[in-house]
Design a protein around this motif. Structure first.
Motif, PDB file in Angstrom:
ATOM      1  N   ASP A 187       9.858  27.179  53.167  1.00 22.65           N
ATOM      2  CA  ASP A 187      10.215  26.135  52.209  1.00 22.65           C
ATOM      3  C   ASP A 187      10.957  25.014  52.941  1.00 22.65           C
ATOM      4  OD1 ASP A 187      10.353  24.832  49.799  1.00 22.65           O
ATOM      5  OD2 ASP A 187      11.960  26.065  48.981  1.00 22.65           O
ATOM      6  N   TYR A 188      12.204  25.259  53.380  1.00 21.07           N
ATOM      7  CA  TYR A 188      13.005  24.267  54.111  1.00 21.07           C
ATOM      8  C   TYR A 188      13.098  24.660  55.579  1.00 21.07           C
ATOM      9  CZ  TYR A 188      15.109  22.176  49.861  1.00 21.07           C
ATOM     10  OH  TYR A 188      15.335  21.533  48.669  1.00 21.07           O
ATOM     11  N   VAL A 189      13.294  23.653  56.448  1.00 23.57           N
ATOM     12  CA  VAL A 189      13.727  23.889  57.826  1.00 23.57           C
ATOM     13  C   VAL A 189      14.923  22.993  58.089  1.00 23.57           C
ATOM     14  CG1 VAL A 189      12.049  22.203  58.747  1.00 23.57           C
ATOM     15  CG2 VAL A 189      13.087  23.901  60.265  1.00 23.57           C
ATOM     16  N   PHE A 224       1.070  23.701  49.450  1.00 29.11           N
ATOM     17  CA  PHE A 224       0.066  23.477  50.498  1.00 29.11           C
ATOM     18  C   PHE A 224       0.646  22.562  51.566  1.00 29.11           C
ATOM     19  CE2 PHE A 224      -3.378  21.493  52.716  1.00 29.11           C
ATOM     20  CZ  PHE A 224      -4.380  22.441  52.764  1.00 29.11           C
ATOM     21  N   GLY A 225       0.349  22.876  52.831  1.00 28.28           N
ATOM     22  CA  GLY A 225       0.689  21.974  53.925  1.00 28.28           C
ATOM     23  C   GLY A 225       2.171  21.939  54.235  1.00 28.28           C
ATOM     24  N   VAL A 226       2.626  20.765  54.691  1.00 26.98           N
ATOM     25  CA  VAL A 226       4.014  20.603  55.130  1.00 26.98           C
ATOM     26  C   VAL A 226       4.937  20.516  53.922  1.00 26.98           C
ATOM     27  CG1 VAL A 226       5.604  19.161  56.440  1.00 26.98           C
ATOM     28  CG2 VAL A 226       3.250  19.413  57.208  1.00 26.98           C
ATOM     29  N   THR A 227       5.998  21.308  53.931  1.00 23.62           N
ATOM     30  CA  THR A 227       6.970  21.258  52.832  1.00 23.62           C
ATOM     31  C   THR A 227       8.320  20.702  53.269  1.00 23.62           C
ATOM     32  OG1 THR A 227       7.672  23.545  53.242  1.00 23.62           O
ATOM     33  CG2 THR A 227       5.898  23.220  51.649  1.00 23.62           C
ATOM     34  N   GLU A 231      12.816  31.172  53.595  1.00 22.59           N
ATOM     35  CA  GLU A 231      11.591  31.845  53.157  1.00 22.59           C
ATOM     36  C   GLU A 231      11.915  32.611  51.873  1.00 22.59           C
ATOM     37  OE1 GLU A 231      10.492  34.190  56.559  1.00 22.59           O
ATOM     38  OE2 GLU A 231       9.930  32.432  57.753  1.00 22.59           O
ATOM     39  N   PRO A 232      12.004  31.896  50.741  1.00 23.36           N
ATOM     40  CA  PRO A 232      12.438  32.552  49.504  1.00 23.36           C
ATOM     41  C   PRO A 232      11.506  33.664  49.042  1.00 23.36           C
ATOM     42  CG  PRO A 232      11.714  30.289  49.094  1.00 23.36           C
ATOM     43  CD  PRO A 232      11.815  30.440  50.561  1.00 23.36           C
ATOM     44  N   GLY A 233      10.203  33.535  49.349  1.00 26.00           N
ATOM     45  CA  GLY A 233       9.286  34.604  48.983  1.00 26.00           C
ATOM     46  C   GLY A 233       9.564  35.893  49.731  1.00 26.00           C
ATOM     47  N   GLY A 234      10.121  35.757  50.935  1.00 22.51           N
ATOM     48  CA  GLY A 234      10.477  36.927  51.721  1.00 22.51           C
ATOM     49  C   GLY A 234      11.933  37.297  51.617  1.00 22.51           C
ATOM     50  N   PRO A 254      16.550  32.578  50.014  1.00 18.66           N
ATOM     51  CA  PRO A 254      17.429  31.409  49.875  1.00 18.66           C
ATOM     52  C   PRO A 254      16.656  30.210  49.336  1.00 18.66           C
ATOM     53  CG  PRO A 254      16.722  31.638  52.158  1.00 18.66           C
ATOM     54  CD  PRO A 254      16.142  32.798  51.414  1.00 18.66           C
ATOM     55  N   GLU A 255      17.269  29.476  48.415  1.00 16.35           N
ATOM     56  CA  GLU A 255      16.666  28.272  47.861  1.00 16.35           C
ATOM     57  C   GLU A 255      17.442  27.059  48.342  1.00 16.35           C
ATOM     58  OE1 GLU A 255      14.827  25.180  45.812  1.00 16.35           O
ATOM     59  OE2 GLU A 255      14.194  27.052  46.755  1.00 16.35           O
ATOM     60  N   SER A 256      16.798  26.237  49.165  1.00 12.39           N
ATOM     61  CA  SER A 256      17.344  25.036  49.784  1.00 12.39           C
ATOM     62  C   SER A 256      18.432  25.404  50.798  1.00 12.39           C
ATOM     63  CB  SER A 256      17.859  24.020  48.764  1.00 12.39           C
ATOM     64  OG  SER A 256      19.036  24.456  48.133  1.00 12.39           O
ATOM     65  N   MET A 257      18.845  24.406  51.601  1.00 21.14           N
ATOM     66  CA  MET A 257      19.851  24.655  52.631  1.00 21.14           C
ATOM     67  C   MET A 257      20.428  23.336  53.089  1.00 21.14           C
ATOM     68  SD  MET A 257      19.362  26.457  56.382  1.00 21.14           S
ATOM     69  CE  MET A 257      20.778  26.792  57.431  1.00 21.14           C
ATOM     70  N   VAL A 258      21.727  23.314  53.322  1.00 18.80           N
ATOM     71  CA  VAL A 258      22.393  22.151  53.902  1.00 18.80           C
ATOM     72  C   VAL A 258      23.386  22.660  54.944  1.00 18.80           C
ATOM     73  CG1 VAL A 258      24.217  22.046  52.142  1.00 18.80           C
ATOM     74  CG2 VAL A 258      23.564  19.977  53.388  1.00 18.80           C
TER      75      VAL A 258
END
Length: 274
Positions: free
Chosen positions: A69-71, A26-29, A84-87, A115-119
């Motif tokens: 998820d991440y930006v 929910f909300g900001v991730t 957008e791991p769901g997509g 993708p899960e997480s990003m750096v």
């Protein structure tokens, strides 16, 4: 949050609720600073928002194609990449040359089971991400193409950070460990066990310390990284057991910040370990 004074300034305009049901759906991730502005993803509203931190005003809100998820900001191309791991994709938005810049959709890049997480590297030319099934990917941000993929040893791979100066990549495994790799070829350098529930991880480049928040048991592991990339446990700190308070961050003052979502607070620890 000002790390020196601990003063908190709140940015409004995002989805809210009167109760907390747990998790992070929910909300900001995620949020990131870029060129003096803040960019944050609102999972409930399915939007990427551009916010002026001085006025608190939302300057622009753009719709997203899947749950974010991440930006992360890619300086080399002046783009915001949203995981957008769901997509099964990155959604990529370009900044204009206006003042303030406007956001426009630029491209989507598919990542199966992620993708899960990003750096992103300091020069903005390279990014790293995971799949949920134990793989790490290196990406050319300019070409938007995968340049290397390797097995990372996780049953469920989640958080990722980069030691940019030494081309080392660290991956957090949900089952309770971190793995260090050579970012140039994906070679495993070392592995360290930690408490279960590791998700987001953090790194202090000045101290060469890696932080693993094992939220299941409420244990924060402080690990040293030597010049070969070998991880060694330096301390285990008590945080707050939870199934949804997995975040951890570091700051230039050698503080470690850990979320305690159930109590609605941040916990700060001074890194004094050698």
């Amino acid at each position: 949050v000002d790390p020196a004074s601990e003063q908190i300034e709140k940015l409004d305009g995002f989805s809210t609720t009167d109760t907390y049901a747990g998790g992070h759906g929910f909300g900001v991730t995620s949020a990131i600073e870029a060129e003096g502005l803040v960019y944050a993803v609102d999972r409930t509203a399915m939007e990427l928002r551009q916010v002026d931190p001085k006025s608190g005003e939302t300057l622009q809100a753009v719709p997203l194609g899947a749950a974010p998820d991440y930006v992360r900001f890619v300086s080399a191309t002046r783009e915001l990449w949203v995981t957008e791991p769901g997509g099964g994709q990155f959604e990529i938005f370009a900044l204009s040359n206006d003042e303030p810049p406007t956001l426009a959709f630029a491209a989507a890049m598919a990542v199966a089971v992620g993708p899960e997480s990003m750096v992103v590297s300091e020069d903005g030319l390279t990014a790293y991400t995971n799949t949920f099934l134990g793989e790490t990917l290196r990406i050319s941000t300019v070409d938007r193409t995968e340049t290397l993929r390797w097995r990372n040893g996780c049953t469920l791979s989640l958080g990722i950070v980069l030691d940019d100066a030494n081309d080392r990549v660290f991956v957090g495994c949900a089952e309770g460990k971190a793995v260090a790799f050579d970012g140039t070829d994906g070679k495993m350098l070392s592995m360290l066990s930690a408490g279960g529930g590791v998700d987001i991880i953090a790194y202090n480049p000045r101290l060469s310390h890696l932080y693993l928040n094992g939220s299941t048991l409420g244990e924060l592991t402080v690990a040293g990284v030597d010049d070969r990339g070998v991880l060694t446990e330096l301390a285990t700190l008590t945080t707050a057991p939870s199934t949804n308070s997995s975040c951890v961050a570091s700051d230039p003052l050698d503080n470690i910040w850990v979320c305690d979502a159930n109590a609605g607070r941040l916990m700060r620890f001074a890194d004094v370990y050698e």
